[in-house]
Motif scaffolding. Structure first.
Motif, PDB file in Angstrom:
ATOM      1  N   LEU A 172       0.825  -1.209   0.000  1.00 45.27           N
ATOM      2  CA  LEU A 172       0.000   0.000   0.000  1.00 45.27           C
ATOM      3  C   LEU A 172       0.861   1.262   0.000  1.00 45.27           C
ATOM      4  O   LEU A 172       0.549   2.233  -0.703  1.00 45.27           O
ATOM      5  CB  LEU A 172      -0.928  -0.012   1.206  1.00 45.27           C
ATOM      6  CG  LEU A 172      -2.056  -1.046   1.177  1.00 45.27           C
ATOM      7  CD1 LEU A 172      -2.837  -1.020   2.487  1.00 45.27           C
ATOM      8  CD2 LEU A 172      -2.989  -0.793  -0.010  1.00 45.27           C
ATOM      9  N   ALA A 173       1.936   1.266   0.790  1.00 41.15           N
ATOM     10  CA  ALA A 173       2.825   2.430   0.816  1.00 41.15           C
ATOM     11  C   ALA A 173       3.473   2.642  -0.548  1.00 41.15           C
ATOM     12  O   ALA A 173       3.596   3.782  -1.026  1.00 41.15           O
ATOM     13  CB  ALA A 173       3.897   2.238   1.894  1.00 41.15           C
ATOM     14  N   THR A 174       3.892   1.554  -1.186  1.00 40.15           N
ATOM     15  CA  THR A 174       4.491   1.648  -2.521  1.00 40.15           C
ATOM     16  C   THR A 174       3.490   2.195  -3.524  1.00 40.15           C
ATOM     17  O   THR A 174       3.812   3.076  -4.335  1.00 40.15           O
ATOM     18  CB  THR A 174       4.989   0.264  -2.976  1.00 40.15           C
ATOM     19  OG1 THR A 174       5.943  -0.239  -2.040  1.00 40.15           O
ATOM     20  CG2 THR A 174       5.623   0.350  -4.352  1.00 40.15           C
ATOM     21  N   ALA A 175       2.259   1.675  -3.479  1.00 41.64           N
ATOM     22  CA  ALA A 175       1.224   2.143  -4.405  1.00 41.64           C
ATOM     23  C   ALA A 175       0.925   3.625  -4.205  1.00 41.64           C
ATOM     24  O   ALA A 175       0.750   4.378  -5.178  1.00 41.64           O
ATOM     25  CB  ALA A 175      -0.045   1.308  -4.224  1.00 41.64           C
ATOM     26  N   LEU A 176       0.854   4.062  -2.959  1.00 42.43           N
ATOM     27  CA  LEU A 176       0.588   5.478  -2.674  1.00 42.43           C
ATOM     28  C   LEU A 176       1.704   6.376  -3.219  1.00 42.43           C
ATOM     29  O   LEU A 176       1.439   7.424  -3.828  1.00 42.43           O
ATOM     30  CB  LEU A 176       0.427   5.689  -1.170  1.00 42.43           C
ATOM     31  CG  LEU A 176      -0.915   5.276  -0.563  1.00 42.43           C
ATOM     32  CD1 LEU A 176      -0.858   5.378   0.954  1.00 42.43           C
ATOM     33  CD2 LEU A 176      -2.042   6.142  -1.113  1.00 42.43           C
ATOM     34  N   LEU A 177       2.949   5.972  -3.005  1.00 42.62           N
ATOM     35  CA  LEU A 177       4.067   6.772  -3.504  1.00 42.62           C
ATOM     36  C   LEU A 177       4.073   6.829  -5.030  1.00 42.62           C
ATOM     37  O   LEU A 177       4.333   7.887  -5.623  1.00 42.62           O
ATOM     38  CB  LEU A 177       5.392   6.188  -2.990  1.00 42.62           C
ATOM     39  CG  LEU A 177       5.683   6.406  -1.508  1.00 42.62           C
ATOM     40  CD1 LEU A 177       6.906   5.606  -1.076  1.00 42.62           C
ATOM     41  CD2 LEU A 177       5.893   7.890  -1.209  1.00 42.62           C
ATOM     42  N   LEU A 178       3.783   5.698  -5.670  1.00 46.54           N
ATOM     43  CA  LEU A 178       3.744   5.669  -7.130  1.00 46.54           C
ATOM     44  C   LEU A 178       2.581   6.499  -7.667  1.00 46.54           C
ATOM     45  O   LEU A 178       2.689   7.128  -8.728  1.00 46.54           O
ATOM     46  CB  LEU A 178       3.627   4.222  -7.622  1.00 46.54           C
ATOM     47  CG  LEU A 178       4.856   3.340  -7.402  1.00 46.54           C
ATOM     48  CD1 LEU A 178       4.558   1.902  -7.778  1.00 46.54           C
ATOM     49  CD2 LEU A 178       6.050   3.859  -8.204  1.00 46.54           C
ATOM     50  N   ALA A 179       1.465   6.505  -6.930  1.00 47.22           N
ATOM     51  CA  ALA A 179       0.302   7.291  -7.368  1.00 47.22           C
ATOM     52  C   ALA A 179       0.546   8.780  -7.180  1.00 47.22           C
ATOM     53  O   ALA A 179       0.148   9.600  -8.018  1.00 47.22           O
ATOM     54  CB  ALA A 179      -0.939   6.854  -6.598  1.00 47.22           C
TER      55      ALA A 179
END
Length: 222
Positions: free
Chosen positions: A159-166
């Motif tokens: 989730l943290a990775t997805a948020l940063l990529l978004a």
């Protein structure tokens, strides 16, 4: 699951490097290295598991930059050796992986914070909660602190990775969901199963190699 540096502003990358290097330096300073010197089981385990983690980190299928998964081993290493040695071990794995894949080391800090610090600190928090609020039972240790905690730690990282990529990348949420988040249950279960299986094996056959486990607390009188 590595974060590509080109999507982040340089200031954030340098700030991440400073924060993570501080955490790493503190872990090196306070790590119980003497415990490894006096325990052949632990010293052998830390070498073997660090090498194993490096291998698993290379098995990271994906179709887009940053959108790939791999096992972490953060919960397992934290349970085996404690927070400080886990951070040191995984930092070595991260550095070796970046050098092996010719990745830009400017992203060392931000990847360290997401892939190492986040799951290790979360796993330690879960362990402390279970030690103070739950009965000290063998099944709670291996299933709660091992299997379930590893699943949740991996989910946090995803989730943290997805948020940063978004936020900083050019990926839309539809792309992130279809090419990344959709595979979250699979990688989370794999992380939980591997962690649960290995921690159970260690506490059953080599309990002296597990720093956070005690026969006196979890088995005697149960």
């Amino acid at each position: 699951m590595s974060l590509p540096p080109e999507i982040f502003p340089p200031a954030l990358l340098w700030l991440s490097n400073l924060v993570f290097i501080f955490l790493l330096a503190r872990a090196i300073w306070f790590a119980p290295w003497r415990r490894l010197d006096h325990s052949a089981a632990q010293s052998n385990a830390v070498v073997g598991l660090t090498l194993g983690a490096f291998v698993f980190w290379q098995l990271s299928p994906g179709v887009r930059p940053g959108l790939h998964h791999h096992l972490l081993g953060a919960t397992l290493l934290m349970l085996m050796f404690g927070r400080e040695i886990a951070i040191c071990s995984l930092s070595l794995v991260l550095l070796a992986s970046m050098l092996y894949t010719h990745a830009d080391l400017i992203a060392f800090g931000i990847n360290g914070l997401v892939l190492i610090a986040l799951p290790v600190f979360f796993s330690e928090l879960v362990l402390r909660f279970s030690q103070h609020r739950l009965p000290k039972h063998f099944m709670i240790y291996v299933l709660g602190n091992g299997f379930l905690c590893a699943i949740l730690a991996m989910a946090l990282v995803v989730l943290a990775t997805a948020l940063l990529l978004a936020i900083f990348g050019s990926y839309k949420w539809s792309v992130l969901f279809n090419d990344y988040l959709a595979f979250t249950p699979v990688i989370c279960f794999a992380e939980g199963f591997t962690t649960g299986m290995l921690i159970t094996s260690f506490v059953a056959f080599k309990p002296d190699a597990v720093a956070t486990f005690s026969d006196e607390d979890y088995l005697k009188g149960k």
